[in-house]
Design an enzyme around this catalytic site. Sequence first.
Site, PDB file in Angstrom:
ATOM      1  N   GLY A  28     -71.245  -7.761  13.693  1.00 26.16           N
ATOM      2  CA  GLY A  28     -70.810  -6.847  12.673  1.00 26.16           C
ATOM      3  C   GLY A  28     -70.101  -6.492  11.688  1.00 26.16           C
ATOM      4  O   GLY A  28     -68.970  -8.245  13.012  1.00 26.16           O
ATOM      5  N   ALA A  29     -70.180  -6.755  11.013  1.00 28.73           N
ATOM      6  CA  ALA A  29     -68.498  -8.217   9.915  1.00 28.73           C
ATOM      7  C   ALA A  29     -67.446  -7.705  10.294  1.00 28.73           C
ATOM      8  O   ALA A  29     -67.171  -9.324  11.120  1.00 28.73           O
ATOM      9  CB  ALA A  29     -69.018  -6.931   8.581  1.00 28.73           C
ATOM     10  N   GLN A  53     -80.888  -2.734  15.354  1.00 28.02           N
ATOM     11  CA  GLN A  53     -79.599  -2.763  16.146  1.00 28.02           C
ATOM     12  C   GLN A  53     -79.778  -0.959  15.803  1.00 28.02           C
ATOM     13  O   GLN A  53     -78.617   0.223  16.064  1.00 28.02           O
ATOM     14  CB  GLN A  53     -78.804  -2.878  14.514  1.00 28.02           C
ATOM     15  CG  GLN A  53     -78.122  -4.703  14.428  1.00 28.02           C
ATOM     16  CD  GLN A  53     -78.912  -5.314  13.644  1.00 28.02           C
ATOM     17  OE1 GLN A  53     -80.121  -4.796  13.155  1.00 28.02           O
ATOM     18  NE2 GLN A  53     -78.974  -6.264  12.803  1.00 28.02           N
ATOM     19  N   ASP A  90     -71.826  -6.215   4.618  1.00 26.37           N
ATOM     20  CA  ASP A  90     -71.028  -7.349   5.343  1.00 26.37           C
ATOM     21  C   ASP A  90     -69.908  -7.987   4.555  1.00 26.37           C
ATOM     22  O   ASP A  90     -69.874  -9.202   4.296  1.00 26.37           O
ATOM     23  CB  ASP A  90     -71.941  -7.960   6.014  1.00 26.37           C
ATOM     24  CG  ASP A  90     -73.249  -7.932   7.088  1.00 26.37           C
ATOM     25  OD1 ASP A  90     -73.997  -6.497   6.798  1.00 26.37           O
ATOM     26  OD2 ASP A  90     -73.012  -7.683   7.913  1.00 26.37           O
ATOM     27  N   ASN A 118     -75.776  -5.644   2.962  1.00 28.25           N
ATOM     28  CA  ASN A 118     -75.798  -5.219   4.225  1.00 28.25           C
ATOM     29  C   ASN A 118     -77.337  -5.324   4.025  1.00 28.25           C
ATOM     30  O   ASN A 118     -77.907  -6.071   3.654  1.00 28.25           O
ATOM     31  CB  ASN A 118     -75.604  -3.339   3.794  1.00 28.25           C
ATOM     32  CG  ASN A 118     -74.814  -3.217   5.347  1.00 28.25           C
ATOM     33  OD1 ASN A 118     -74.807  -3.510   6.348  1.00 28.25           O
ATOM     34  ND2 ASN A 118     -75.609  -2.123   5.615  1.00 28.25           N
ATOM     35  N   LYS A 119     -77.242  -4.765   5.538  1.00 24.20           N
ATOM     36  CA  LYS A 119     -78.694  -5.196   6.568  1.00 24.20           C
ATOM     37  C   LYS A 119     -79.681  -4.741   5.853  1.00 24.20           C
ATOM     38  O   LYS A 119     -79.767  -3.877   4.631  1.00 24.20           O
ATOM     39  CB  LYS A 119     -78.669  -4.605   7.631  1.00 24.20           C
ATOM     40  CG  LYS A 119     -79.478  -4.953   8.452  1.00 24.20           C
ATOM     41  CD  LYS A 119     -79.611  -5.522   8.633  1.00 24.20           C
ATOM     42  CE  LYS A 119     -78.402  -6.132   9.775  1.00 24.20           C
ATOM     43  NZ  LYS A 119     -78.281  -8.004   9.823  1.00 24.20           N
TER      44      LYS A 119
END
Length: 357
Positions: free
Chosen positions: A52-53, A200, A241, A251-252
């Site tokens: 997680g960033a 996640q 992120d 992002n993811k």
Amino acid sequence: MKIRNHHYRTIWRDAQSVCIIDQTKLPFAFEVERLHTHTQMCEAIRSMQVRGAPLIGAAAAYGMVLGCQHNADDQTLQSVASQLIATRPTAVNLAWAVQRMLQQLLSIAVAERAQAAWVFAQAIADEDVAQNQAIGQHGQELIAAVATANPEQVINILTHCNAGWLATVDGGTALAPIYAAHDAGLRVHVWVDETRPRNQGASLTAWELAQHAVPHTVITDNAGGHLMQHGQVDMVIVGADRVTKSGDVCNKIGTYLKALAAYDHQIPFYVAVPTPTIDWQLTDGTDIEIEMRDADEVAYMQGQDEDGQVRRVRVIPNESQALNPAFDVTPARLVTGIITERGVFPPEQLKSLETSL
Ligand SMILES: CSC[C@H]1O[C@H](OP(=O)(O)O)[C@H](O)[C@@H]1O
């Protein structure tokens, strides 16, 4: 967050060690691991025991602390910083936190560094908690506006990956508005993308929402568009992120596809980030380095069998290859607003924030 009536952060100091929650063990086991060296912290970040960033930023800051306890000379600090930055390339928070620690430590006497480092790292962790609280309040106002327009209706929010309490030191980013709305009595329900390959969403977001008794439903990554098409999604809130100053969002993997579907159905698509996630040096999101992770994360899945044993099974033919880009980039044109601790900004107004930071 409260877990079994005990308040936890996801990372904390304990004497001369740093404690983390091992997220690779969730949702089937809650295990705290005690780290003593920066090498252990590098491995914890690389293996995603912590991820997680914002959290890997704080973890890297504590990694700098552990790395300077026995020798705090300039050369050691630079070496520890390089090792931490090399663990994961995409989330800007990691390099941001390491550079901030390095700058602060290099500006004081060598003899003072070991002790001062703990204070500097704690400040980064505390700032994250405060920023996420503010993100929660600003985001809750967006949810409340939907509730006002439809008082009887449950507000259905789709989220991707985990941008909750587990992705930060405390409070979460994308989930912070959801927790705030739920705690304020609004009727929210969360569609939780499982988020292959590391799940996640299914393993972490679902678990933490359950700990807080927030109604939620786990869905496959492929179901979001269908739900949007059938009016089952009122808004999308994700984390990030790295966000460029033009509002492109990294992002993811899979986030881009959700943004395309939301855009096609005029569903608001929000990105919740603390300002350390914004990369003011970058304009075009396609310039962001996308982490390519081990193909085995695609080839294998982990779960619990009927006997309660956690097992890892192969899910593709032995002859097949797999590709595992961990992130993608959503262009600013698909983003409705960016929820920060300073307020909610349309992507084109984000750059106005830089001068006030
Ligand atoms: C607020 S966390 C942001 C971001 O970090 C996650 O990536 P990972 O689990 O690989 O560290 C995911 O992209 C979250 O949305």
